[in-house]
Design an enzyme around this catalytic site. Structure first.
Site, short mmCIF file in Angstrom:
data_model
loop_
_atom_site.label_atom_id
_atom_site.label_comp_id
_atom_site.label_asym_id
_atom_site.label_seq_id
_atom_site.Cartn_x
_atom_site.Cartn_y
_atom_site.Cartn_z
N HIS A 1 8.82 -91.58 61.44
CA HIS A 1 8.42 -92.70 62.03
C HIS A 1 7.32 -92.30 63.01
CE1 HIS A 1 12.17 -94.44 60.93
NE2 HIS A 1 12.73 -93.57 61.53
N HIS B 1 14.76 -98.83 58.53
CA HIS B 1 15.27 -97.77 57.64
C HIS B 1 15.61 -98.64 56.11
CE1 HIS B 1 16.33 -96.04 61.43
NE2 HIS B 1 15.58 -95.05 60.76
#
Ligand SMILES: Nc1ncnc2c1ncn2[C@@H]1O[C@H](COP(=O)(O)OP(=O)(O)O)[C@@H](O)[C@H]1O
Ligand SMILES: Nc1ncnc2c1ncn2[C@@H]1O[C@H](COP(=O)(O)OP(=O)(O)O)[C@@H](O)[C@H]1O
Ligand SMILES: [Mg+2]
Ligand SMILES: [Mg+2]
Ligand SMILES: [Mg+2]
Ligand SMILES: [Mg+2]
Lengths: 204, 333, 333, 204
Positions: B58, B220
Site C-alpha cells: 500500500h 484488497h
C-alpha cells in the site's frame, strides 16, 4: 493412552502433513470469503513448529508455548493469532505437566475458545472457528476414552462445518460478503475440521 | 502475474531493504524481525510515540509515513497481511520515549487482534498504549454499523494530524483525542477498475470485465456496492461525492480537505480530471477546500482505481494538517 | 479502454483545469490557448527563463516541473503529441523576463520543429532563445548516433540543474551551458511490461503477451532492443545497469545520482526491489550515490514498466541538484 | 484554367472529405511506424481550415497563410508543422496574387519542399513526405496544361510511395523501426499521395 510429548509430536507431524496437503483447499476457501491466505498461514505456522519439534521439552506447557510462539512470529493473520491465543491458553493450563488425559480435552478446548472469543471480540454462532471449537468442547464433554474423544471431536468439527455452511458470515473479512457467504464454508471452520481430524487421527 | 520481483517470499524483505537504502535519511529498520521501520532520527525525547502497522502493498501506506511530524514506527506484514503481534510490539518499543504510544491504524480484524496482543506484550516494558482505529470506508458498512467499517486512505489525514499534535508536545491523551477527532472527521469511498496480484498468491485478487468497474470495492478487493459498466469521469466522481456527502454532509462555511487518491495504476491525469467535479461539488455546497491532496497516498500496488477521502476540519484540525511534516513521500511546510 | 475520463477530446483541457485548480499556489494557465502552464508566481525579474514542452500523458513531466528552482513555463500538447508552435511561443513569452529563455526539452522530431518555429515567432518579441535537447535513451540509437536518441527521464535532472542555475542568477549562456552539461551527463534505459492507451486512439499503444517484457522500449511504445519472457527483478535490473554502464562507465570515486522511475502502473514496492541491485552495482564499481530518486518522475499514464536514469555528477552539478526546488510533485531542500 | 480562390476552396473541400474518409487509414499507417495520430492531425487541420473557408480572401497568399495558421494552431504533430511550413512558403511566393497558373505548380512545390527540408533537418531520399514532394516537383517541371499537371502530380506521388515502400525509414518516429519499416508505407508519403490526389481531383 495419555497425551505426552511423543503423542504431541506425532500429532503435529500428521497436522503438518495435512496442512501441506490442504494448502490449496484452504487458500481457495479463504479466497472465496476472504483474502486467500489461510493455506499460507497454516503451512507457514506448521513449518515453523516442525523446525523445533525435536527440541520441544517434556513439559507440555512449555512445548505448547513454543508452538504458539511459532505461530505468533510466522504471520499476523487472524487465524494464526487466534490459534496462538488458544494454544497459549492451553499451555498455561497444563504448565509443568508431562502428560494429560483424553478426558481433559473438553475443558481445555473450552478454555481456548473463551480466550479466543475475548481476543477476537466475536459472538458464538457467528460462523467462525469459535463455533468449531465450541462444538468440539461440547461433544467431548464427559468423554474420557481416548478413541471416543477422538471420534467425537472429529465428528463435531465436521458437523459444525456442515451446519454453519448455510448461515451468513458475520465476522472478519467474510462478513462483507453478506448473503453471498450463505452456502460457502467458513475457511476457519474448514481448517479446524481438518486440524481436528489430523490431531485425532480420524482423517477421511 | 506481471510484476517485477525476485522470489515472492522475498518481496517484502527486499522492498524494505530498498526503501531504507534509498532513503536512509528518513527510515531505518528496527529490531531483528526485519519488518519494523522506525525514523532514522528518533523524535524528541518525551514526545508521544505514534505507531501504525498493516500489510505491505500500500505504499506510501504504512511505512512511508514514518517521519518527522508523522509516525515514529511501523510494523510491516506480508502483502495484504497483518504483521505479527511480535513485530507490532517491536514497533511500539521503537516508538516509545517514555510518554506512551498511540496505536493508529486501520480497522481490519487481524490487525486489531495483533495490536491488542502486542499491547499485552509491551505491558511488561511498562509502555502505556492507546488505540485509535480508522474506519472511514463508507462502502463497507452502513452508518448504524460505522464502527465495523474498514480503514482506508483516511489514515493519511489521521497520521498527519496526530503526528503534528505529538510533535507539538501534547501528551498521550491529547494526541489520542485529536487522532480520534481526525478519524471521526474522515469518510472515504473507492472505485476499482482492475485488480492487483499478491505476489505469493500469483493471481489477481479478483476478476472484472474489461468494461466494468466496481463502486465501493475495498483496497484488497473486498466486494463493493455495485459492479457495472465503466462510465464517464463526471458521473463516477458525482456518485462518489454523493455517497460521501450523504454520510457526512457539508454545509455552507465548512472547511474541508479532500484526498483524490490513485489506488496505483490510475495516473494523475485522471485524478485531475476527477478533481474538477470534486471541487465543484464541495464549492457548490458552500464549503472551502483546504490543502487538497491529489496523488498516490494509499495504494494497492498496480490496482487501477481511485478513492476520495473527505476530511471535515475545525480550527484545530486545520492547523495540525498544515503543520510541517517530512517523509520520503510527502512534505508539508 | 479502461480509463476514467469524459470525452477523449477533453482529456488534456480537463486535466490542466484540475491541475491548476488543485495547486493554484504552483501553477496557472497562461495565454488563451489553455495549453500553457506557467508559475503561479513569476520568477525574479531578470532571471533567465526556462521553458519546456511536449505531449501530455507523462505527469509530472512536463507541466508538473514548473516551479521555483525548476521551470518557468511549459507548452502542453495532446496526449503523446507535440504542442503547437504557437503554444510554445506563448510559453516562451511567459518565461521571459528580459534575460532570455532556454528551451529545454526532449529530442522528438515534432517538438524540435515546433520549438524551432516558436523561436522564429518570438524573434518579433525580441526574445533571445537557446536550446538544449535531452537525448538520454541509450536504447534508441547507438553511441555513434547519440544525437538521434530520444529524450526521456533524464530531463528531470536537466530541469532540476538548469532550474537551480537560473535561480542562482546565472545568465543565459551560463544556464544553457550547465543544462547541456546535465543533459550530457544523463543516460536512461526503460523496460515495458504493459502498454497504455492514448484516449483519442482508444486502444493500447502496443500489444505484449501476458508473460513478456520489452527491454529498451520507448515511453510512447517505440520498439526496444528485445522482447522476451518476464524474468527476475535482479536480472532485469542487472541488464539495465549493464546497458547504462556500457554507455557511460563509472569509475571508483565517481559521484552519481540515479533515478529509478516507474512508467506509471509499476508500484514503488517494485522500484525498491530494483533499487537494491542498482545500488549494489554502482557501489561495487566504487561510485557514491548522491540523492537517489525512486518514484514516478516521468510516466506514460498507466503503462507498467520502469526506467533507470544515471546522472554522473561533478561538484557543480551536485550542488545544483541539491539546491532547493518546489513544485506539486517534487521538493528538494 | 487558373487556380484562384474558388478553385482553392473546391480543392480544400475535396481534401477535407478525403481526409475524413482516410482517417483510419492514416492512423493505422502511422500506428505501424509511429504514434498513430496522422489521421487525427489531418482531419483536425482540415476541419480548422474549412471553418474559415468562406472567409478566405481572394489574395491567394493571404488565403494560404490562413490555412497554414490553422494547421499550426490545431496541432503540433510533425506532419502538421511541416505542412504549415510548406504552405507558408507557397503563401509568401504568391502573396498579392488572386490567381496562379498550373505551370507554376512545380516551382511552388519545390520551394515548399526546400523549406520543409530545412525545418525538419532531413535528407531527400529518407523515405518521408519530402520525397513525395520532390517527385511531384520533378514530374510537373515544364508541364503547364492543368490536366497534365494534375495527372503528373497524382501519378508522381503514388509512384514515390510505391518506390520507397521497399526502403528503410531514416527519419522521425519511423526510424526506430529499422528493418521492420521495409515494406511498409511511410505514413507521411501515404498521406501526401492522398492529398495530391484530392487536390488534383485524381482520386482512384
Ligand atoms: N474476530 C474473529 N473471531 C473469531 N474468528 C475469527 C475472527 N476473525 C477471523 N476469524 C476466523 O479466521 C478465519 C480467517 O482467518 P484468516 O484467513 O487468517 O484471516 P485474515 O486473512 O483476514 O487475517 C475466518 O474464517 C474465521 O473462522
Ligand atoms: N524531420 C522530418 N523531415 C521530413 N519529414 C518528416 C520528418 N519527421 C516526420 N516526417 C514526416 O511526417 C510523417 C509523420 O508525421 P506525424 O504523424 O505528424 O509525426 P509525429 O506524430 O511523430 O509528430 C512521417 O511519415 C514523415 O513523412
Ligand atoms: Mg485470510
Ligand atoms: Mg490475511
Ligand atoms: Mg504525433
Ligand atoms: Mg504520428
Amino acid at each position: 493412552m495419555t497425551i505426552d510429548r511423543a503423542a504431541l509430536i506425532t500429532g503435529l507431524e500428521r497436522l503438518g502433513a495435512a496442512m501441506e496437503r490442504d494448502f490449496d483447499l484452504l487458500n481457495t476457501a479463504d479466497g472465496a470469503l476472504g483474502d486467500g491466505d489461510l493455506g499460507v498461514t497454516m503451512t507457514r505456522g506448521m513449518r515453523a513448529i516442525s523446525e523445533q519439534a525435536e527440541a520441544l521439552p517434556d513439559d507440555l506447557g512449555q512445548a505448547l508455548l513454543a508452538c504458539a510462539q511459532a505461530f505468533t512470529k510466522s504471520s499476523g493473520s487472524s487465524y494464526g493469532t487466534l490459534l496462538a491465543t488458544g494454544i497459549m491458553t492451553i499451555a498455561k493450563e497444563v504448565k509443568g505437566r508431562s502428560a494429560i488425559e483424553a478426558g481433559e480435552v473438553s475443558a481445555l478446548v473450552a478454555a481456548a475458545r473463551d480466550k479466543m472469543q475475548a481476543r477476537g471480540k466475536a459472538e458464538l454462532g457467528g460462523k467462525t472457528v469459535l463455533d468449531s471449537l465450541d462444538a468440539v468442547a461440547r461433544a467431548t464433554e464427559g468423554v474420557s476414552d481416548p478413541a471416543d474423544v477422538a471420534d467425537a471431536a472429529a465428528a463435531a468439527a465436521n458437523d459444525a462445518l456442515e451446519t454453519f455452511r448455510g448461515e451468513r458470515a458475520t465476522i472478519g473479512r467474510a462478513r462483507i460478503f453478506g448473503d453471498k457467504s450463505v452456502g460457502l464454508d467458513d475457511p476457519g471452520m474448514l481448517a479446524m475440521s481438518r486440524i481436528v481430524a489430523a490431531l485425532a487421527n480420524r482423517e477421511a | 502475474m506481471k510484476k517485477i520481483l525476485n522470489a515472492p517470499e522475498a518481496y517484502v524483505d527486499e522492498m524494505l531493504a530498498g526503501l531504507t537504502a534509498a532513503h536512509p535519511e528518513y527510515y531505518r529498520l528496527h529490531g531483528d524481525s526485519g519488518k519494523v521501520v522506525a525514523r532514522a532520527t528518533a523524535g524528541k525525547a518525551g514526545k508521544v510515540g505514534i505507531v501504525t502497522g498493516g500489510g505491505s502493498g500500500h505504499l506510501p501506506v504504512f511505512a512511508g509515513y514514518v517521519g518527522a511530524g508523522l509516525l515514529d514506527a511501523c510494523a510491516i506484514g506480508d502483502v495484504f497481511a497483518s504483521p505479527s503481534a511480535e513485530q507490532m510490539a517491536d514497533a511500539i518499543r521503537a516508538a516509545d520515549s517514555g510518554a506512551g504510544v498511540l496505536r493508529l491504524y486501520g480497522n481490519y480484524g487481524g490487525d486489531v487482534m495483533n495490536f491488542d496482543m502486542a499491547g499485552d506484550l509491551v505491558e511488561f516494558d511498562d509502555i502505556t498504549c492507546t488505540t485509535v482505529l480508522l474506519a472511514d470506508d463508507v462502502a463497507s458498512a452502513p452508518p448504524e454499523e460505522a464502527e465495523k467499517r474498514r480503514g482506508v486512505a483516511g489514515m493519511v489525514y489521521a497520521f498527519k494530524i496526530a503526528g503534528a499534535a505529538a510533535e507539538e508536545g501534547r501528551d498521550l491523551d491529547g494526541v489520542t483525542a485529536v487522532a480520534q477527532k481526525a478519524a471521526d472527521a474522515c469518510r472515504s469511498i473507492g472505485v476499482a477498475l482492475s485488480p492487483c496480484t499478491v505476489p505469493q498468491a500469483g493471481k489477481p485478487t479478483f476478476e472484472i470485465a474489461e468494461d466494468e468497474i466496481e463502486m465501493g470495492m475495498g483496497i484488497h478487493g473486498e466486494p463493493g456496492v455495485w459492479r457495472g459498466k465503466l462510465r464517464a469521469a463526471d458521473e463516477i466522481a458525482g456518485e462518489m461525492m454523493d455517497r460521501l456527502l450523504a454520510d457526512s454532509p457539508v454545509a455552507s462555511g465548512d472547511r474541508v480537505s479532500i484526498l483524490v487518491n490513485s489506488l496505483g495504476a490510475t495516473p494523475p491525469e485522471e485524478l485531475y480530471i476527477l478533481y474538477n467535479v470534486v471541487k465543484a461539488r464541495l464549492e457548490s455546497a458552500g464549503a472551502t477546500i483546504v490543502m487538497p491532496l491529489v496523488g498516490r497516498y494509499a495504494t494497492s500496488m498496480e490496482m487501477a482505481g481511485v478513492s476520495f477521502t473527505l476530511c471535515k476540519l475545525d480550527d484545530e484540525l486545520e492547523a495540525l494538517l498544515k503543520a510541517p511534516c517530512e517523509c520520503a513521500f510527502w512534505r508539508v511546510g
